[in-house]
Motif scaffolding. Sequence first.
Motif, PDB file in Angstrom:
ATOM      1  N   TYR A 140      40.875  29.949  45.959  1.00  0.00           N
ATOM      2  CA  TYR A 140      41.236  28.717  46.634  1.00  0.00           C
ATOM      3  C   TYR A 140      40.763  27.449  45.919  1.00  0.00           C
ATOM      4  CZ  TYR A 140      42.872  31.605  50.429  1.00  0.00           C
ATOM      5  OH  TYR A 140      43.568  32.525  51.159  1.00  0.00           O
ATOM      6  N   TRP A 141      39.612  27.506  45.250  1.00  0.00           N
ATOM      7  CA  TRP A 141      39.120  26.314  44.568  1.00  0.00           C
ATOM      8  C   TRP A 141      39.651  26.209  43.153  1.00  0.00           C
ATOM      9  CZ3 TRP A 141      33.273  26.026  46.250  1.00  0.00           C
ATOM     10  CH2 TRP A 141      33.229  25.784  47.631  1.00  0.00           C
ATOM     11  N   GLU A 142      39.838  27.369  42.504  1.00  0.00           N
ATOM     12  CA  GLU A 142      40.333  27.351  41.128  1.00  0.00           C
ATOM     13  C   GLU A 142      41.794  27.770  41.029  1.00  0.00           C
ATOM     14  OE1 GLU A 142      38.482  25.913  39.075  1.00  0.00           O
ATOM     15  OE2 GLU A 142      36.667  25.934  40.307  1.00  0.00           O
ATOM     16  N   SER A 143      42.411  28.113  42.163  1.00  0.00           N
ATOM     17  CA  SER A 143      43.842  28.481  42.227  1.00  0.00           C
ATOM     18  C   SER A 143      44.197  29.614  41.273  1.00  0.00           C
ATOM     19  CB  SER A 143      44.728  27.255  41.931  1.00  0.00           C
ATOM     20  OG  SER A 143      44.475  26.223  42.853  1.00  0.00           O
ATOM     21  N   MET A 144      43.309  30.596  41.180  1.00  0.00           N
ATOM     22  CA  MET A 144      43.552  31.730  40.297  1.00  0.00           C
ATOM     23  C   MET A 144      44.426  32.778  40.965  1.00  0.00           C
ATOM     24  SD  MET A 144      40.125  32.601  38.114  1.00  0.00           S
ATOM     25  CE  MET A 144      39.410  31.405  36.994  1.00  0.00           C
ATOM     26  N   THR A 145      45.212  33.460  40.156  1.00  0.00           N
ATOM     27  CA  THR A 145      45.977  34.604  40.628  1.00  0.00           C
ATOM     28  C   THR A 145      45.041  35.798  40.756  1.00  0.00           C
ATOM     29  OG1 THR A 145      46.504  35.387  38.406  1.00  0.00           O
ATOM     30  CG2 THR A 145      47.987  33.748  39.386  1.00  0.00           C
ATOM     31  N   THR A 146      45.499  36.845  41.444  1.00  0.00           N
ATOM     32  CA  THR A 146      44.659  38.039  41.548  1.00  0.00           C
ATOM     33  C   THR A 146      44.468  38.698  40.178  1.00  0.00           C
ATOM     34  OG1 THR A 146      46.623  39.294  42.227  1.00  0.00           O
ATOM     35  CG2 THR A 146      45.135  38.551  43.962  1.00  0.00           C
ATOM     36  N   ALA A 147      45.451  38.554  39.294  1.00  0.00           N
ATOM     37  CA  ALA A 147      45.293  39.101  37.939  1.00  0.00           C
ATOM     38  C   ALA A 147      44.166  38.387  37.195  1.00  0.00           C
ATOM     39  CB  ALA A 147      46.602  38.977  37.170  1.00  0.00           C
ATOM     40  N   GLU A 148      44.094  37.057  37.342  1.00  0.00           N
ATOM     41  CA  GLU A 148      43.019  36.302  36.701  1.00  0.00           C
ATOM     42  C   GLU A 148      41.671  36.631  37.333  1.00  0.00           C
ATOM     43  OE1 GLU A 148      45.090  32.170  35.190  1.00  0.00           O
ATOM     44  OE2 GLU A 148      44.758  32.416  37.347  1.00  0.00           O
ATOM     45  N   ILE A 149      41.656  36.760  38.657  1.00  0.00           N
ATOM     46  CA  ILE A 149      40.415  37.125  39.337  1.00  0.00           C
ATOM     47  C   ILE A 149      39.926  38.477  38.845  1.00  0.00           C
ATOM     48  CG2 ILE A 149      39.419  37.770  41.580  1.00  0.00           C
ATOM     49  CD1 ILE A 149      41.271  35.646  42.834  1.00  0.00           C
ATOM     50  N   ALA A 150      40.844  39.411  38.649  1.00  0.00           N
ATOM     51  CA  ALA A 150      40.475  40.736  38.142  1.00  0.00           C
ATOM     52  C   ALA A 150      39.778  40.624  36.797  1.00  0.00           C
ATOM     53  CB  ALA A 150      41.724  41.606  38.026  1.00  0.00           C
ATOM     54  N   GLU A 151      40.264  39.723  35.920  1.00  0.00           N
ATOM     55  CA  GLU A 151      39.612  39.515  34.626  1.00  0.00           C
ATOM     56  C   GLU A 151      38.203  38.962  34.796  1.00  0.00           C
ATOM     57  OE1 GLU A 151      41.570  37.947  31.142  1.00  0.00           O
ATOM     58  OE2 GLU A 151      43.463  37.886  32.252  1.00  0.00           O
ATOM     59  N   VAL A 152      38.044  38.032  35.708  1.00  0.00           N
ATOM     60  CA  VAL A 152      36.742  37.390  35.905  1.00  0.00           C
ATOM     61  C   VAL A 152      35.706  38.402  36.387  1.00  0.00           C
ATOM     62  CG1 VAL A 152      35.453  35.697  37.259  1.00  0.00           C
ATOM     63  CG2 VAL A 152      37.704  35.103  36.334  1.00  0.00           C
ATOM     64  N   VAL A 153      36.056  39.212  37.380  1.00  0.00           N
ATOM     65  CA  VAL A 153      35.083  40.130  37.984  1.00  0.00           C
ATOM     66  C   VAL A 153      35.048  41.482  37.295  1.00  0.00           C
ATOM     67  CG1 VAL A 153      35.269  38.968  40.203  1.00  0.00           C
ATOM     68  CG2 VAL A 153      36.699  40.979  39.754  1.00  0.00           C
ATOM     69  N   ALA A 155      37.445  43.946  37.098  1.00  0.00           N
ATOM     70  CA  ALA A 155      37.960  45.023  37.940  1.00  0.00           C
ATOM     71  C   ALA A 155      39.453  45.185  37.698  1.00  0.00           C
ATOM     72  CB  ALA A 155      37.707  44.711  39.413  1.00  0.00           C
ATOM     73  N   PRO A 156      40.011  46.381  37.974  1.00  0.00           N
ATOM     74  CA  PRO A 156      41.462  46.541  37.866  1.00  0.00           C
ATOM     75  C   PRO A 156      42.181  45.609  38.844  1.00  0.00           C
ATOM     76  CG  PRO A 156      40.350  48.672  38.023  1.00  0.00           C
ATOM     77  CD  PRO A 156      39.329  47.624  38.329  1.00  0.00           C
ATOM     78  N   HIS A 157      43.408  45.266  38.511  1.00  0.00           N
ATOM     79  CA  HIS A 157      44.177  44.344  39.342  1.00  0.00           C
ATOM     80  C   HIS A 157      44.302  44.826  40.794  1.00  0.00           C
ATOM     81  CE1 HIS A 157      48.048  41.697  39.713  1.00  0.00           C
ATOM     82  NE2 HIS A 157      47.103  41.345  40.556  1.00  0.00           N
ATOM     83  N   PRO A 158      44.634  46.104  41.056  1.00  0.00           N
ATOM     84  CA  PRO A 158      44.721  46.548  42.452  1.00  0.00           C
ATOM     85  C   PRO A 158      43.389  46.411  43.191  1.00  0.00           C
ATOM     86  CG  PRO A 158      45.826  48.106  41.003  1.00  0.00           C
ATOM     87  CD  PRO A 158      45.071  47.165  40.125  1.00  0.00           C
ATOM     88  N   THR A 159      42.282  46.628  42.473  1.00  0.00           N
ATOM     89  CA  THR A 159      40.968  46.478  43.096  1.00  0.00           C
ATOM     90  C   THR A 159      40.710  45.025  43.475  1.00  0.00           C
ATOM     91  OG1 THR A 159      40.105  48.339  41.813  1.00  0.00           O
ATOM     92  CG2 THR A 159      38.491  46.827  42.763  1.00  0.00           C
ATOM     93  N   ALA A 160      41.098  44.099  42.602  1.00  0.00           N
ATOM     94  CA  ALA A 160      40.928  42.676  42.904  1.00  0.00           C
ATOM     95  C   ALA A 160      41.736  42.285  44.129  1.00  0.00           C
ATOM     96  CB  ALA A 160      41.336  41.828  41.703  1.00  0.00           C
ATOM     97  N   ARG A 161      42.950  42.820  44.247  1.00  0.00           N
ATOM     98  CA  ARG A 161      43.772  42.517  45.429  1.00  0.00           C
ATOM     99  C   ARG A 161      43.104  43.015  46.706  1.00  0.00           C
ATOM    100  NH1 ARG A 161      48.398  44.153  42.344  1.00  0.00           N
ATOM    101  NH2 ARG A 161      48.353  46.145  43.453  1.00  0.00           N
ATOM    102  N   SER A 162      42.571  44.232  46.649  1.00  0.00           N
ATOM    103  CA  SER A 162      41.927  44.784  47.854  1.00  0.00           C
ATOM    104  C   SER A 162      40.643  44.029  48.176  1.00  0.00           C
ATOM    105  CB  SER A 162      41.643  46.277  47.668  1.00  0.00           C
ATOM    106  OG  SER A 162      40.700  46.502  46.636  1.00  0.00           O
ATOM    107  N   ARG A 163      39.917  43.592  47.155  1.00  0.00           N
ATOM    108  CA  ARG A 163      38.696  42.814  47.395  1.00  0.00           C
ATOM    109  C   ARG A 163      39.017  41.457  47.998  1.00  0.00           C
ATOM    110  NH1 ARG A 163      35.026  43.886  41.942  1.00  0.00           N
ATOM    111  NH2 ARG A 163      34.737  46.141  42.261  1.00  0.00           N
ATOM    112  N   LEU A 164      40.131  40.855  47.579  1.00  0.00           N
ATOM    113  CA  LEU A 164      40.527  39.580  48.160  1.00  0.00           C
ATOM    114  C   LEU A 164      40.857  39.754  49.638  1.00  0.00           C
ATOM    115  CD1 LEU A 164      41.145  36.579  47.825  1.00  0.00           C
ATOM    116  CD2 LEU A 164      43.455  37.204  47.064  1.00  0.00           C
ATOM    117  N   ARG A 165      41.556  40.835  49.975  1.00  0.00           N
ATOM    118  CA  ARG A 165      41.842  41.101  51.387  1.00  0.00           C
ATOM    119  C   ARG A 165      40.555  41.299  52.170  1.00  0.00           C
ATOM    120  NH1 ARG A 165      46.056  44.309  49.176  1.00  0.00           N
ATOM    121  NH2 ARG A 165      44.778  46.183  49.403  1.00  0.00           N
ATOM    122  N   ARG A 166      39.626  42.052  51.588  1.00  0.00           N
ATOM    123  CA  ARG A 166      38.344  42.292  52.260  1.00  0.00           C
ATOM    124  C   ARG A 166      37.549  40.999  52.395  1.00  0.00           C
ATOM    125  NH1 ARG A 166      35.726  44.131  56.245  1.00  0.00           N
ATOM    126  NH2 ARG A 166      33.570  44.762  55.846  1.00  0.00           N
ATOM    127  N   ALA A 167      37.627  40.133  51.390  1.00  0.00           N
ATOM    128  CA  ALA A 167      36.924  38.851  51.458  1.00  0.00           C
ATOM    129  C   ALA A 167      37.444  38.015  52.624  1.00  0.00           C
ATOM    130  CB  ALA A 167      37.098  38.092  50.139  1.00  0.00           C
TER     131      ALA A 167
END
Length: 207
Positions: A140-153, A155-167
């Motif tokens: 929300y602050w950096e307007s990153m896609t889940t693919a970019e978030i996956a790179e940052v943390v 984690a695989p892209h599907p894992t980043a998507r599930s973590r975003l839902r959990r967040a």
Amino acid sequence: MTTDDGALLSAWRAGDRGAGKLLFERYYDSVVRFFRSKIDHGSDDLVQEVFAACVAGSDRLRSAASFRPYLFAIAHNVLRDHFRRRQRVGETVDIGEESTLQDLSPGVSTLHAEAEEQRLLLEALRRIPLNYQLILELRYWESMTTAEIAEVVGAPHPTARSRLRRAHELLEEALQRLGEAPARLASTQANLERWAQQLRERRDPSV
């Protein structure tokens, strides 16, 4: 000179220091904001550490387009190393998977918010595990896609998507635990992206 990230990064890797300087200037405020919201002192040193590591490891970039997630991945690692160093010198800092910002930096005060919904959002973010708080901030602050978030943390892209839902789930639970009026909770949840953008602007060091 072309000023998109990819062109600047290519020029920087080819030895153009001016291009590297432009890249750093572009993202400096974002990196400052990343640290100042999480630690009570020493953020300037950590910002310098991030950019030094960025220069040292530039050859590890997979593509020119990956500069922003690459930079925030370094910031993520520097933050975790900061808390580990505090732990080694005897501070009672728990850096486990469930650690919240309240656990890690209790001295960081919640930013005064003009709207009550903004204050509620900030307080709720401090009460969820830092790993999930970071994901929400990147989204929300950096307007990153889940693919970019996956790179940052890292984690695989599907894992980043599930973590975003959990967040999102954890944030909603934290908002509920704060015991605010139902109408205010509903407003905060419904306008999450808008409140986050306003808070981003208020935390921007250049504003």
